[in-house]
Design a protein around this motif. Structure first.
Motif, PDB file in Angstrom:
ATOM      1  N   ASP B 257       0.800  -1.236   0.000  1.00 13.92           N
ATOM      2  CA  ASP B 257       0.000   0.000   0.000  1.00 13.92           C
ATOM      3  C   ASP B 257       0.829   1.280   0.000  1.00 13.92           C
ATOM      4  N   GLU B 258       1.787   1.327   0.922  1.00 13.52           N
ATOM      5  CA  GLU B 258       2.528   2.580   1.081  1.00 13.52           C
ATOM      6  C   GLU B 258       3.341   2.914  -0.177  1.00 13.52           C
ATOM      7  N   ASN B 259       3.923   1.892  -0.771  1.00 10.15           N
ATOM      8  CA  ASN B 259       4.705   2.129  -1.981  1.00 10.15           C
ATOM      9  C   ASN B 259       3.813   2.604  -3.120  1.00 10.15           C
ATOM     10  N   ALA B 260       2.658   1.911  -3.280  1.00  9.49           N
ATOM     11  CA  ALA B 260       1.748   2.263  -4.359  1.00  9.49           C
ATOM     12  C   ALA B 260       1.224   3.681  -4.164  1.00  9.49           C
ATOM     13  N   LYS B 261       0.922   4.018  -2.901  1.00 11.43           N
ATOM     14  CA  LYS B 261       0.431   5.360  -2.595  1.00 11.43           C
ATOM     15  C   LYS B 261       1.475   6.387  -3.002  1.00 11.43           C
ATOM     16  N   LYS B 262       2.707   6.095  -2.628  1.00 13.43           N
ATOM     17  CA  LYS B 262       3.814   7.002  -2.940  1.00 13.43           C
ATOM     18  C   LYS B 262       3.973   7.200  -4.454  1.00 13.43           C
ATOM     19  N   HIS B 263       3.768   6.123  -5.196  1.00 10.21           N
ATOM     20  CA  HIS B 263       3.923   6.209  -6.648  1.00 10.21           C
ATOM     21  C   HIS B 263       2.632   6.617  -7.345  1.00 10.21           C
ATOM     22  N   GLY B 264       1.544   6.745  -6.571  1.00 11.84           N
ATOM     23  CA  GLY B 264       0.254   7.087  -7.167  1.00 11.84           C
ATOM     24  C   GLY B 264      -0.302   5.960  -8.018  1.00 11.84           C
ATOM     25  N   THR B 265      -0.054   4.724  -7.614  1.00  8.32           N
ATOM     26  CA  THR B 265      -0.472   3.589  -8.436  1.00  8.32           C
ATOM     27  C   THR B 265      -1.447   2.663  -7.707  1.00  8.32           C
TER      28      THR B 265
ATOM     29  N   ARG C 133      13.699  11.674   2.069  1.00  5.69           N
ATOM     30  CA  ARG C 133      14.065  12.665   1.065  1.00  5.69           C
ATOM     31  C   ARG C 133      13.869  12.156  -0.360  1.00  5.69           C
ATOM     32  N   GLY C 134      13.354  10.931  -0.482  1.00  2.00           N
ATOM     33  CA  GLY C 134      13.112  10.375  -1.813  1.00  2.00           C
ATOM     34  C   GLY C 134      14.380  10.065  -2.580  1.00  2.00           C
ATOM     35  N   ILE C 135      15.487   9.822  -1.847  1.00  2.00           N
ATOM     36  CA  ILE C 135      16.743   9.495  -2.539  1.00  2.00           C
ATOM     37  C   ILE C 135      16.876   7.985  -2.638  1.00  2.00           C
ATOM     38  N   GLU C 136      17.030   7.485  -3.854  1.00  3.53           N
ATOM     39  CA  GLU C 136      17.176   6.050  -4.051  1.00  3.53           C
ATOM     40  C   GLU C 136      18.639   5.713  -4.264  1.00  3.53           C
ATOM     41  N   ILE C 137      19.172   4.827  -3.434  1.00  2.00           N
ATOM     42  CA  ILE C 137      20.554   4.381  -3.637  1.00  2.00           C
ATOM     43  C   ILE C 137      20.568   2.885  -3.912  1.00  2.00           C
ATOM     44  N   ILE C 138      20.059   2.132  -2.925  1.00  2.00           N
ATOM     45  CA  ILE C 138      19.984   0.691  -3.121  1.00  2.00           C
ATOM     46  C   ILE C 138      18.854   0.366  -4.097  1.00  2.00           C
ATOM     47  N   PHE C 139      19.046  -0.665  -4.904  1.00  2.16           N
ATOM     48  CA  PHE C 139      18.081  -1.084  -5.918  1.00  2.16           C
ATOM     49  C   PHE C 139      17.880   0.001  -6.968  1.00  2.16           C
ATOM     50  N   ALA C 140      18.914   0.822  -7.154  1.00  2.00           N
ATOM     51  CA  ALA C 140      18.894   1.852  -8.188  1.00  2.00           C
ATOM     52  C   ALA C 140      20.330   2.031  -8.670  1.00  2.00           C
ATOM     53  N   VAL C 141      20.498   2.887  -9.666  1.00  2.00           N
ATOM     54  CA  VAL C 141      21.828   3.032 -10.279  1.00  2.00           C
ATOM     55  C   VAL C 141      22.917   3.455  -9.276  1.00  2.00           C
ATOM     56  N   PRO C 142      22.641   4.420  -8.369  1.00  2.00           N
ATOM     57  CA  PRO C 142      23.726   4.833  -7.456  1.00  2.00           C
ATOM     58  C   PRO C 142      24.297   3.672  -6.641  1.00  2.00           C
ATOM     59  N   GLY C 143      23.444   2.773  -6.195  1.00  2.00           N
ATOM     60  CA  GLY C 143      23.913   1.627  -5.422  1.00  2.00           C
ATOM     61  C   GLY C 143      24.823   0.728  -6.251  1.00  2.00           C
ATOM     62  N   ILE C 144      24.439   0.541  -7.508  1.00  2.00           N
ATOM     63  CA  ILE C 144      25.241  -0.302  -8.399  1.00  2.00           C
ATOM     64  C   ILE C 144      26.601   0.353  -8.634  1.00  2.00           C
ATOM     65  N   VAL C 145      26.583   1.680  -8.820  1.00  2.00           N
ATOM     66  CA  VAL C 145      27.850   2.399  -9.025  1.00  2.00           C
ATOM     67  C   VAL C 145      28.730   2.279  -7.774  1.00  2.00           C
ATOM     68  N   LEU C 146      28.137   2.488  -6.605  1.00  2.00           N
ATOM     69  CA  LEU C 146      28.904   2.395  -5.354  1.00  2.00           C
ATOM     70  C   LEU C 146      29.538   1.016  -5.187  1.00  2.00           C
ATOM     71  N   ALA C 147      28.721  -0.013  -5.401  1.00  2.00           N
ATOM     72  CA  ALA C 147      29.233  -1.374  -5.226  1.00  2.00           C
ATOM     73  C   ALA C 147      30.365  -1.639  -6.219  1.00  2.00           C
ATOM     74  N   THR C 148      30.212  -1.121  -7.437  1.00  2.00           N
ATOM     75  CA  THR C 148      31.243  -1.331  -8.461  1.00  2.00           C
ATOM     76  C   THR C 148      32.526  -0.601  -8.094  1.00  2.00           C
ATOM     77  N   ILE C 149      32.384   0.624  -7.604  1.00  2.00           N
ATOM     78  CA  ILE C 149      33.570   1.374  -7.176  1.00  2.00           C
ATOM     79  C   ILE C 149      34.289   0.606  -6.079  1.00  2.00           C
ATOM     80  N   PHE C 150      33.502   0.078  -5.153  1.00  2.00           N
ATOM     81  CA  PHE C 150      34.099  -0.656  -4.037  1.00  2.00           C
ATOM     82  C   PHE C 150      34.932  -1.834  -4.537  1.00  2.00           C
TER      83      PHE C 150
END
Lengths: 238, 348, 280
Positions: B257-265, C133-150
């Motif tokens: 739920d929370e993820n879908a809400k966040k994405h508006g899906t 803050r809506g920052i994606e690191i893990i399961f996104a490109v930044p995490g992959i870059v970090l792991a690769t740098i490591f």
């Protein structure tokens, strides 16, 4: 220009390399720093060059205190035991290095630099070798290139660290003579480090004999031979 | 000069690719929506078809384009990834416990998630069957044959794989029925796992080990996985053996739920899962050898699924929470029979 | 040279050793590599093209190149700085720094990936802060870059440190005595001296960056067309029984590695004069 070394001390981690050394070298003089290995002679030369810095004491060039100046600012020419030529540059570019890196304002014109290179090649008797690479030269030739490179910017002093140490006897003698001629020709205040007392006595105006970080005696060769200042000097020059 | 060539080469090497780079565009913009479905291993082919069909339907009904991002892996591992922050709009995993953990650890969906969709939130069922090599050279007919000396059994690791946990429980159920006690059951599974040469981390890995690398005499597999292997990997190379007793697997689905809400899906995610229960969705499910819930669709495909006596997780094992604690958590029954030495297969 | 040196074995032993070496290389290296290309092209060039231009494959290729394009230059900068500091200067924590540089070699790639999950995952130390803050690191490109740098950061430093140690400080001191600044010394003297080692380090780091599986697998999330690098995409295809496509993408990855090696050989060949002049 004169060099004054005042009460210079330097320790390397545990042992003292220099323990309060003082020395005064007059303008135009050719001085040898002589001593067994570990006596502190190379350390003293490097401190004068600005490649090492003393723990205490002062270095003066003329009246100026240069103790904290880096090597690049001291206006010296330095010749290393193993030449330290830049392997990826031709002989000419090695010699011109000190001029090529000057800021645009201070740098001589291209043609002037090339003329200076030719002049120096002639001085060290390597005319026509400008386009070769260091790897294509003999040891003696390499050391001549290193000498020419050190002289390119008209340094105030020429400092040489065991300049003949890596050469065989014959080449050594030739180069020794060439160095003395060059010194007399341009009248440059020069200091060289050696562990060979014959070499020191044959070349230098005055010889400073170092032992365990102290100067045992600093005098003309004849005086050292006649009146050795300590038992160490007596045995070392025997 | 040399330096310049070198620099050129270096920068060419590392920078050229940048020219062709584009950032992955995510989320929903304008008339389109995007769903991240984090699923378990064997559903790759199923959801490829489901996604296409649903996207067409949704476009026709709502005029909105919907696209899918799929992530597949061992059910337990996928559950862990969602807990660690993989922002799934929907999870479609191998067993209820893996979604329970997400609910418990992240609170991103309510604890009673399983009551929100029909049939315990499981739009299809499946069971565990045996896949053997052509002609059944070791003459494997039922569970009792798996513990014979010289028979190599392939199953993934119950610690990481949902399918493997079903395998384990089915085996346990058989052992209990045949021997009449839990002690007998434990003896049986101990013997069984002594015959397992390699433990892959996911069902798909185990299938590959059995079918491609040619290791083992019998694969304990999801029924759909067994059918798929039989069809995809050269017909006539394998045979499916239905044991006398197995377990009713109910792989559940849920909106996070929370993820879908966040994405508006939220709306499209819910509709997507409900689509699985429609006749169209159930047909796709049957096509991929999962057992449909819809009585009509099931009747139509009844011939393809063998009749097996099926245990259920709730009736026979007291639900996933109890089964997980007793059998698969650290220090549980599985640890004691494997002596803690999990012989892992390929790292994945 | 036909004369036998005192160190040389008899002819038979010599050829036996050479033969064993070649056989070993053929078995361990060439056979699997050949298999990859054979399997990749078995279905014909059209199938191969389709497999590597399909949209998930394209995004995996793009992502792989992007990750390498970020990780490699960063590690070149770091490797140069670290090697410079370690070989040309004396300071207290030198052994510690050396040990730390080796760390990624001794740590399993999977653990390297898990470190980042523990730090940046939703349940990790910085997880909630990042999520707010809506920052994606893990399961996104930044995490992959970090792991690769490591996992790739030792390559450049490790290549340069022995080289620069062997070369000593005298070339740099010569440049300083001739009036060069620190930067001029680095640019005109140090860098030319180490360029082949540096290039080699870059190639190794690049090959590993493009080929890394374990660490990237942990932080990727395996979202198709988005966070799957080429090695992960190959696994996906393989697991879907799509062997032709799996081998096609694998062969492309192998080609990328071969291209970097060929590039290195070409550079070495073009500058063989300069290399010979170095005298080592």
């Amino acid at each position: 220009m004169s060099i004054r070394v005042e009460e210079v001390s330097k320790r390397f981690s545990t042992y003292p390399a220099l323990a309060g050394v003082s020395l005064e070298i007059v303008d135009g003089e050719f001085v040898a720093l002589l001593g067994p290995s570990g006596s502190g002679k190379t350390t003293l030369l490097r401190i004068i060059a600005g490649l090492d810095f003393p723990d205490s004491g002062v270095i003066r060039f003329g009246d100026r205190d240069v103790t904290d100046d880096p090597a690049a600012k001291r206006g010296i020419g330095f010749v290393f035991q193993h030449y330290a030529l830049f392997g990826h540059m031709s002989v000419a570019r090695n010699i011109a290095f000190g001029l090529d890196i000057l800021p645009r304002r201070a740098r001589p014109a291209r043609a002037e630099i090339e003329a200076r290179v030719d002049e120096l090649l002639k001085l060290v008797q390597l005319e026509g070798y400008g386009e070769r690479y260091p790897a294509q030269l003999s040891g003696g030739q390499r050391q001549r290139v290193a000498l020419a490179r050190a002289l390119a910017r008209n340094p105030r002093f020429l400092l040489l660290d065991e300049p003949f140490g890596a050469l065989d006897t014959k080449v050594r003698r030739e180069l020794r003579d060439a160095l003395r001629i060059i010194h007399d020709e341009i009248g440059l205040t020069s200091i060289f480090v050696t562990h060979d007392h014959e070499e020191a006595f044959a070349l230098a105006d005055r010889v400073a004999i170092l032992n365990a970080g102290r100067i045992e005696q600093f005098a003309a060769p004849a005086e050292i031979l006649e009146r050795p200042a300590s038992p160490f000097v007596t045995s070392f020059v025997a | 000069m040399n330096r310049r060539v070198l620099l050129l080469a270096l920068s060419g090497l590392v920078l050229a690719p940048l020219a062709s780079c584009s950032g992955g565009d995510s989320g929903k913009s304008g008339g389109s929506a995007q769903l991240l479905n984090v699923s378990y291993d064997p559903t790759r082919e199923l959801y490829r078809d489901v996604n296409d069909a649903f996207a067409r339907k949704w476009q026709a009904e709502k005029g909105q384009k919907v696209s899918f991002r799929m992530s597949h892996g061992g059910s337990g591992k996928q559950s862990r990834a969602v807990i660690d922050g993989l922002e799934a709009d929907v999870v479609t995993l191998g067993l209820g416990y893996d979604i329970d953990v997400i609910a418990e650890k992240t609170k991103r969906l309510p604890a009673n998630w399983q009551a929100r969709l029909p049939s315990n939130s499981a739009p299809y069922t499946s069971t565990i069957v045996f896949l053997v090599r052509k002609g059944n050279p070791k003459n494997i007919r039922d569970w009792a044959d798996l513990v014979r000396p010289g028979v190599q059994v392939i199953t993934p690791n119950p610690k990481t794989s949902g399918g493997a946990r079903w395998n384990f429980l089915a085996a346990w159920g058989y052992g209990r029925k045949a021997g009449g006690s839990d002690a007998a059951a434990q003896r049986y599974v101990t013997q069984l796992f002594a015959n397992v040469p390699v433990l892959d981390s996911g069902a798909r890995g185990a299938t590959t080990t059995f079918a491609e690398r040619g290791i083992g005499d019998v694969l304990l597999a999801w029924e759909n996985e067994a059918f798929l292997a039989q069809n995809e990997l050269g017909a006539g190379k394998f045979e499916i053996v239905a044991p006398s007793l197995s377990i009713l697997a109910e792989p559940p689905v849920a909106v996070v739920d929370e993820n879908a809400k966040k994405h508006g899906t939220s709306e499209v995610a819910e509709a997507y899962l409900r689509f699985l229960y429609t006749p169209e969705g159930q047909e796709i499910i049957a096509k991929h050898f999962y057992r449909p819930r819809d009585a009509q669709v099931a009747a139509k495909h009844a011939g393809r699924f063998p009749q097996i006596e099926l245990l259920t997780i709730d009736k026979d094992f007291g639900g996933w929470g109890a089964a997980q604690t007793r059998f698969f958590s650290d220090g549980g029954v599985f640890d004691s029979i494997s002596g803690g030495k999990s012989r892992s297969g390929g790292a994945r | 040279m036909s004369r036998r040196s005192p160190l040389q074995e008899s002819k038979a032993v010599k050829w036996l050793l050479i033969g064993v070496a070649f056989l070993y290389i053929a078995l361990i290296l060439l056979l699997p590599l050949g298999t990859v290309f054979y399997e990749a092209l078995r279905g014909g060039v059209a199938t191969w093209m389709e497999a590597v231009t399909e949209s998930n494959a394209r995004s995996a290729i793009t992502l792989t190149l992007l990750v390498a394009a970020i990780a490699v230059p960063l590690n070149v900068a770091f490797g140069l700085a670290a090697a410079w500091a370690i070989t040309k200067h004396d300071f207290r924590f030198k052994p510690l720094l050396l040990t730390l540089i080796d760390l990624p070699f001794s740590v399993s790639p999977v653990v390297s990936g898990l470190i980042y999950v523990l730090l940046f995952g939703a349940q990790g130390w910085f997880g909630s802060t990042l999520q707010d803050r809506g920052i994606e690191i893990i399961f996104a490109v930044p995490g992959i870059v970090l792991a690769t740098i490591f996992v790739t950061f030792p390559f450049v430093a490790r290549e340069l440190i022995p080289l620069m140690t062997e070369q000593g400080k005298s070339d740099e001191e010569a440049a300083l005595s001739l009036g060069a600044s620190g930067w001029q010394t680095f640019w005109h003297v140090t860098l030319p001296n180490i360029r082949w080692g540096l290039l080699y380090g870059v190639l190794l780091a690049n090959a590993r960056a493009m080929g890394e599986f374990g660490a990237v697998s942990v932080v990727s999330g395996h979202i198709r067309g988005e966070t799957n690098t080429m090695p992960l995409h190959i696994e996906v295809l393989y697991n879907e029984y799509n062997f032709a496509a799996a081998f096609a993408v694998a062969s492309l990855l192998a080609v990328l590695a071969l291209v970097t090696l060929v590039l290195k050989s070409i550079l070495e060949w073009r500058h063989r004069g300069a290399i010979a002049a170095r005298g080592h």
